[in-house]
Design a protein around this motif. Sequence first.
Motif, PDB file in Angstrom:
ATOM      1  N   ASP A  19      -9.265   4.473  -4.173  1.00  0.00           N
ATOM      2  CA  ASP A  19      -8.446   5.289  -3.270  1.00  0.00           C
ATOM      3  C   ASP A  19      -7.292   4.509  -2.649  1.00  0.00           C
ATOM      4  O   ASP A  19      -6.429   5.088  -1.989  1.00  0.00           O
ATOM      5  N   ARG A  20      -7.265   3.177  -2.843  1.00  0.00           N
ATOM      6  CA  ARG A  20      -6.197   2.300  -2.362  1.00  0.00           C
ATOM      7  C   ARG A  20      -6.101   2.261  -0.847  1.00  0.00           C
ATOM      8  O   ARG A  20      -5.106   1.766  -0.298  1.00  0.00           O
ATOM      9  N   LEU A  21      -7.105   2.758  -0.170  1.00  0.00           N
ATOM     10  CA  LEU A  21      -7.146   2.738   1.291  1.00  0.00           C
ATOM     11  C   LEU A  21      -8.326   1.948   1.834  1.00  0.00           C
ATOM     12  O   LEU A  21      -8.286   1.479   2.972  1.00  0.00           O
ATOM     13  N   HIS A  22      -9.378   1.817   1.035  1.00  0.00           N
ATOM     14  CA  HIS A  22     -10.595   1.148   1.489  1.00  0.00           C
ATOM     15  C   HIS A  22     -10.940   0.000   0.547  1.00  0.00           C
ATOM     16  O   HIS A  22     -10.796   0.118  -0.664  1.00  0.00           O
ATOM     17  N   MET A  23     -11.428  -1.082   1.123  1.00  0.00           N
ATOM     18  CA  MET A  23     -11.800  -2.237   0.328  1.00  0.00           C
ATOM     19  C   MET A  23     -13.047  -1.955  -0.497  1.00  0.00           C
ATOM     20  O   MET A  23     -13.866  -1.117  -0.134  1.00  0.00           O
ATOM     21  N   ASN A  24     -13.180  -2.675  -1.594  1.00  0.00           N
ATOM     22  CA  ASN A  24     -14.381  -2.590  -2.410  1.00  0.00           C
ATOM     23  C   ASN A  24     -15.364  -3.687  -1.988  1.00  0.00           C
ATOM     24  O   ASN A  24     -15.192  -4.335  -0.950  1.00  0.00           O
TER      25      ASN A  24
ATOM     26  N   THR B 164       0.839  -1.197   0.000  1.00  0.00           N
ATOM     27  CA  THR B 164       0.000   0.000   0.000  1.00  0.00           C
ATOM     28  C   THR B 164       0.870   1.243   0.000  1.00  0.00           C
ATOM     29  O   THR B 164       1.670   1.431   0.926  1.00  0.00           O
ATOM     30  N   PRO B 165       0.757   2.119  -1.001  1.00  0.00           N
ATOM     31  CA  PRO B 165       1.677   3.254  -1.126  1.00  0.00           C
ATOM     32  C   PRO B 165       1.764   4.131   0.121  1.00  0.00           C
ATOM     33  O   PRO B 165       2.857   4.495   0.550  1.00  0.00           O
ATOM     34  N   ILE B 166       0.645   4.500   0.717  1.00  0.00           N
ATOM     35  CA  ILE B 166       0.682   5.394   1.862  1.00  0.00           C
ATOM     36  C   ILE B 166       1.181   4.684   3.108  1.00  0.00           C
ATOM     37  O   ILE B 166       1.941   5.232   3.913  1.00  0.00           O
ATOM     38  N   MET B 167       0.782   3.443   3.287  1.00  0.00           N
ATOM     39  CA  MET B 167       0.996   2.755   4.561  1.00  0.00           C
ATOM     40  C   MET B 167       2.314   2.010   4.693  1.00  0.00           C
ATOM     41  O   MET B 167       2.765   1.760   5.797  1.00  0.00           O
ATOM     42  N   ARG B 168       2.953   1.657   3.582  1.00  0.00           N
ATOM     43  CA  ARG B 168       4.061   0.717   3.687  1.00  0.00           C
ATOM     44  C   ARG B 168       5.244   1.257   4.485  1.00  0.00           C
ATOM     45  O   ARG B 168       5.985   0.477   5.104  1.00  0.00           O
ATOM     46  N   ARG B 169       5.437   2.582   4.495  1.00  0.00           N
ATOM     47  CA  ARG B 169       6.550   3.126   5.275  1.00  0.00           C
ATOM     48  C   ARG B 169       6.315   2.982   6.770  1.00  0.00           C
ATOM     49  O   ARG B 169       7.261   3.062   7.554  1.00  0.00           O
ATOM     50  N   ALA B 170       5.055   2.797   7.157  1.00  0.00           N
ATOM     51  CA  ALA B 170       4.720   2.619   8.572  1.00  0.00           C
ATOM     52  C   ALA B 170       4.504   1.144   8.910  1.00  0.00           C
ATOM     53  O   ALA B 170       3.929   0.818   9.936  1.00  0.00           O
ATOM     54  N   ARG B 171       4.989   0.245   8.048  1.00  0.00           N
ATOM     55  CA  ARG B 171       4.717  -1.177   8.235  1.00  0.00           C
ATOM     56  C   ARG B 171       5.187  -1.690   9.596  1.00  0.00           C
ATOM     57  O   ARG B 171       4.520  -2.521  10.223  1.00  0.00           O
ATOM     58  N   GLY B 172       6.322  -1.207  10.059  1.00  0.00           N
ATOM     59  CA  GLY B 172       6.826  -1.644  11.358  1.00  0.00           C
ATOM     60  C   GLY B 172       5.873  -1.287  12.485  1.00  0.00           C
ATOM     61  O   GLY B 172       5.618  -2.099  13.389  1.00  0.00           O
ATOM     62  N   ARG B 173       5.344  -0.054  12.457  1.00  0.00           N
ATOM     63  CA  ARG B 173       4.382   0.354  13.488  1.00  0.00           C
ATOM     64  C   ARG B 173       3.125  -0.500  13.443  1.00  0.00           C
ATOM     65  O   ARG B 173       2.577  -0.887  14.474  1.00  0.00           O
ATOM     66  N   PHE B 174       2.655  -0.767  12.215  1.00  0.00           N
ATOM     67  CA  PHE B 174       1.465  -1.605  12.075  1.00  0.00           C
ATOM     68  C   PHE B 174       1.724  -3.000  12.656  1.00  0.00           C
ATOM     69  O   PHE B 174       0.878  -3.551  13.378  1.00  0.00           O
ATOM     70  N   ALA B 175       2.862  -3.580  12.342  1.00  0.00           N
ATOM     71  CA  ALA B 175       3.168  -4.929  12.810  1.00  0.00           C
ATOM     72  C   ALA B 175       3.225  -4.985  14.336  1.00  0.00           C
ATOM     73  O   ALA B 175       2.688  -5.914  14.958  1.00  0.00           O
ATOM     74  N   ILE B 176       3.878  -3.999  14.960  1.00  0.00           N
ATOM     75  CA  ILE B 176       3.963  -3.980  16.427  1.00  0.00           C
ATOM     76  C   ILE B 176       2.586  -3.858  17.049  1.00  0.00           C
ATOM     77  O   ILE B 176       2.232  -4.593  17.990  1.00  0.00           O
TER      78      ILE B 176
END
Length: 259
Positions: free
Chosen positions: A176-181, A130-142
Motif C-alpha cells: 500500500d506504500r503507506l505502511h511498513m512491512n 512517497t506518492p501520497i505524502m510528498r506534496r505535504a512534505r513541508g507540513r511534515f517537516a514543520i
Amino acid sequence: MSATSNGRARASFVAVGDSFTEGLNDPGPDGGFRGWADRVAERLALDEPGFRYANLAVRGKLLEQVVTDQVPVAVAMRPDLVSFCAGANDLLRPGADPDRMAKTFARAVRELRATGAEVLLFTGVDPRDTPIMRRARGRFAIFYLHVRSIADLYGCRLVDLWSMQGLRDWRAWSEDRLHMNEEGHRLVAARVLDVLGVPGGGSWRKEWPPRPVVAPRDRRAEDARWMREHLLPWVGRRIRGTSSGDTITPKRPELAPYE
C-alpha cells in the motif's frame, strides 16, 4: 535490567498512536499484526520478570482522537515507559496546520510526563519518495521540527526516523506504500531499542542490495494496480468521512503481563 533515564526499571510499557504503532503491515503469529512496539516489548520483557505491556494504538486515528481517547488511558495506567506517535493522518489532509497540531501534541506530552513516565517520541520518515505524502512534505517537516523541540523541552527520548536511510527503500514497505512491512518494523524496533540504550536489538542501519531493473511497462502496470487497490479506496474514505479504524479496537487494551 532495562532502566529509564531516572533509574526506574522499565517494568511496564504503553504504546499510543495510529497504524504505525498498531503494527500494520507486520504479520503476527496469531493472524493479527505484530509491529515495532510488540517487538520492543518482547525485548524489554526478557530483562524484567512480570513485565507488562499495553498497545492502545488504532489505525486511521487523527491526533486529537489519540489525545482524547488514548492518552488519558495511558496516564491512568502510570507505566514506566510510554511511546507516543500521532499526527501523520492529519498532515495528509489539506489545510492541516502543523503549528496548531504541535500545541495539542505538547499538551499530551506534558500530561504523560507528569506521571513520571519516560516518554518516547518519533519523527516520521521523510515522505519525499512517497506518492501520497510528498506534496505535504513541508507540513511534515514543520511538524516534526516541533516534535524535536517538544522532546527537548520535556526531556523525552526521540526516535528520528527521518534520518533512517534504510526506510527510504520501498523494500521496507508493504504494497500500500503507506505502511511498513516486517523488515521496516524490525528496523524501527532496533532503532527504538538503541535510543533506549537496550542491547540486543540488532542493527537499524540497512544497506539494501541494488534494486532489480523494472521495465517501464511493468512499472506503469504496478502503479495502476496500486491506484486501484489502495489509493482510490483511501480517497473514497476521505470523501465519505470514514476511517479504516472506525470498527477497530486496540489489540492490547489492558496493561497486562506480556507472554
